[in-house]
Design a protein around this motif. Structure first.
Motif, PDB file in Angstrom:
ATOM      1  N   THR A  39       3.976   6.354   6.660  1.00 23.23           N
ATOM      2  CA  THR A  39       2.578   6.728   6.876  1.00 23.23           C
ATOM      3  C   THR A  39       2.310   8.137   6.376  1.00 23.23           C
ATOM      4  OG1 THR A  39       2.553   5.322   8.851  1.00 23.23           O
ATOM      5  CG2 THR A  39       0.755   6.891   8.602  1.00 23.23           C
ATOM      6  N   ALA A  40       3.232   9.056   6.656  1.00 20.57           N
ATOM      7  CA  ALA A  40       3.067  10.437   6.223  1.00 20.57           C
ATOM      8  C   ALA A  40       3.047  10.547   4.702  1.00 20.57           C
ATOM      9  CB  ALA A  40       4.194  11.303   6.788  1.00 20.57           C
TER      10      ALA A  40
ATOM     11  N   PRO B  57       0.821  -1.227   0.000  1.00 19.63           N
ATOM     12  CA  PRO B  57       0.000   0.000   0.000  1.00 19.63           C
ATOM     13  C   PRO B  57       0.848   1.268   0.000  1.00 19.63           C
ATOM     14  CG  PRO B  57      -0.025  -1.017   2.174  1.00 19.63           C
ATOM     15  CD  PRO B  57       0.646  -1.999   1.255  1.00 19.63           C
ATOM     16  N   PHE B  58       2.066   1.176   0.536  1.00 23.16           N
ATOM     17  CA  PHE B  58       2.940   2.353   0.568  1.00 23.16           C
ATOM     18  C   PHE B  58       3.287   2.815  -0.843  1.00 23.16           C
ATOM     19  CE2 PHE B  58       7.469   3.855   0.627  1.00 23.16           C
ATOM     20  CZ  PHE B  58       7.215   5.109   1.153  1.00 23.16           C
TER      21      PHE B  58
ATOM     22  N   GLY C  97       2.325  11.159  11.805  1.00 23.97           N
ATOM     23  CA  GLY C  97       2.646  11.039  10.393  1.00 23.97           C
ATOM     24  C   GLY C  97       1.399  11.101   9.530  1.00 23.97           C
ATOM     25  N   TYR C  98       0.356  10.399   9.964  1.00 22.14           N
ATOM     26  CA  TYR C  98      -0.913  10.399   9.230  1.00 22.14           C
ATOM     27  C   TYR C  98      -1.481  11.822   9.158  1.00 22.14           C
ATOM     28  CZ  TYR C  98      -5.537   8.614   7.805  1.00 22.14           C
ATOM     29  OH  TYR C  98      -6.683   8.337   7.113  1.00 22.14           O
TER      30      TYR C  98
ATOM     31  N   ALA D 135      -8.207   5.075   4.041  1.00 21.41           N
ATOM     32  CA  ALA D 135      -7.899   3.679   4.364  1.00 21.41           C
ATOM     33  C   ALA D 135      -6.469   3.285   4.010  1.00 21.41           C
ATOM     34  CB  ALA D 135      -8.883   2.757   3.643  1.00 21.41           C
ATOM     35  N   VAL D 136      -5.946   3.818   2.918  1.00 24.98           N
ATOM     36  CA  VAL D 136      -4.615   3.398   2.460  1.00 24.98           C
ATOM     37  C   VAL D 136      -3.522   3.727   3.486  1.00 24.98           C
ATOM     38  CG1 VAL D 136      -2.825   3.754   0.723  1.00 24.98           C
ATOM     39  CG2 VAL D 136      -5.204   3.433   0.014  1.00 24.98           C
ATOM     40  N   PRO D 137      -3.372   4.991   3.919  1.00 24.48           N
ATOM     41  CA  PRO D 137      -2.323   5.274   4.910  1.00 24.48           C
ATOM     42  C   PRO D 137      -2.606   4.648   6.271  1.00 24.48           C
ATOM     43  CG  PRO D 137      -3.676   7.214   4.525  1.00 24.48           C
ATOM     44  CD  PRO D 137      -4.051   6.224   3.475  1.00 24.48           C
TER      45      PRO D 137
END
Length: 267
Positions: free
Chosen positions: A169-170, A92-93, A225-226, A202-204
């Motif tokens: 995450t960021a 996902p990243f 980070g999110y 949802a992805v991050p």
């Protein structure tokens, strides 16, 4: 030669973006966006060198570590470690970076591809600068260092002190929310907008969860980070909107004794 080609490509991208103004909700400018992108990339590179130059813990310092030293909010994950979660998180990243590109398949967005790509590069440059400069100046031991299953050689590296904050995450939040913001603004009447935003969220979140299980970051690292990634993904396009009345600006700045970002609000 590589640097010259990169500079010329960036100049061409900025020029194309500056020309793509008609029928777009955004306004871009070579004179404004160019320096921001260059400064963001420069700060990202400098911050990356700070991250790599950190002093790792000694074996003696590692042996003295205790989970009880971790704050109560994050303590539950001290000792987490999973190579599998780390590998899975890459899916996902890296996938998140394709989301803004996929948005170009939308007719409204694709017609302004040059401008959208300028905003995307600027968003990621700002995100990278904020992350690397923060991480490079704030050493925090990763949760996996508290695990007895991790080899001591992995616990004493500089990378083992790069927990704060969660860069994966960021970055994924920045790319995903940027894609949603772009779709939202170019398609004001689309019924798909709520689903696009849900997917962006949802992805991050998935990336953050997997990085938590991998022992790379504590919960607070992922939450920060999110938040910062999502903020960059939304604010950079918003600040370029023709109808923007917020009078807010976010500009990376550098000086001999200081490097960071300047957030201003004009009354």
């Amino acid at each position: 030669m590589k640097h010259i080609i990169t500079a010329l490509s960036l100049l061409l991208l900025l020029t194309q973006g500056a020309l793509a103004q008609n029928d777009s909700p955004y306004k871009t400018s070579l004179a404004v966006d160019g320096p921001i992108i260059v400064a963001g990339m420069g700060l990202s590179y400098y911050g990356l060198t700070l991250m790599m130059d950190k002093d790792g813990l000694t074996a003696e310092e590692v042996n003295r570590l205790s989970k009880n030293d971790v704050n109560g909010f994050d303590r539950f994950s001290a000792g987490y470690h999973s190579d599998n979660a780390k590998k899975v998180s890459d899916i996902p990243f890296y996938g998140s970076f394709t989301l803004p590109i996929a948005m170009l398949l939308n007719d409204n967005v694709g017609s302004k591809a040059g401008q959208v790509l300028v905003l995307y590069v600027e968003t990621m440059a700002v995100t990278g600068a904020l992350f690397t400069m923060t991480n490079g100046n704030v050493p925090r031991t990763r949760p996996l260092v508290y695990s007895e299953e991790v080899d001591i050689s992995d616990k004493t590296t500089a990378n083992a002190r790069n927990a704060f904050y969660a860069g994966h995450t960021a970055a994924s939040a920045s790319a995903a929310f940027f894609a949603a913001k772009i779709f939202h603004d170019f398609n004001p009447d689309s019924n798909a907008r709520p689903y696009v935003w849900a997917a962006a969220a949802a992805v991050p979140a998935t990336v953050g969860y997997l990085r938590l299980k991998a022992g790379k970051h504590f919960l607070s690292d992922n939450l920060l980070g999110y938040t910062l990634g999502a903020a960059a993904g939304i604010l950079v396009p918003q600040l370029h909107k023709k109808s923007n009345k917020t009078n807010i600006s976010l500009v990376p700045i550098t000086a001999p004794s200081y490097k960071g970002a300047l957030l201003t609000y004009r009354f």
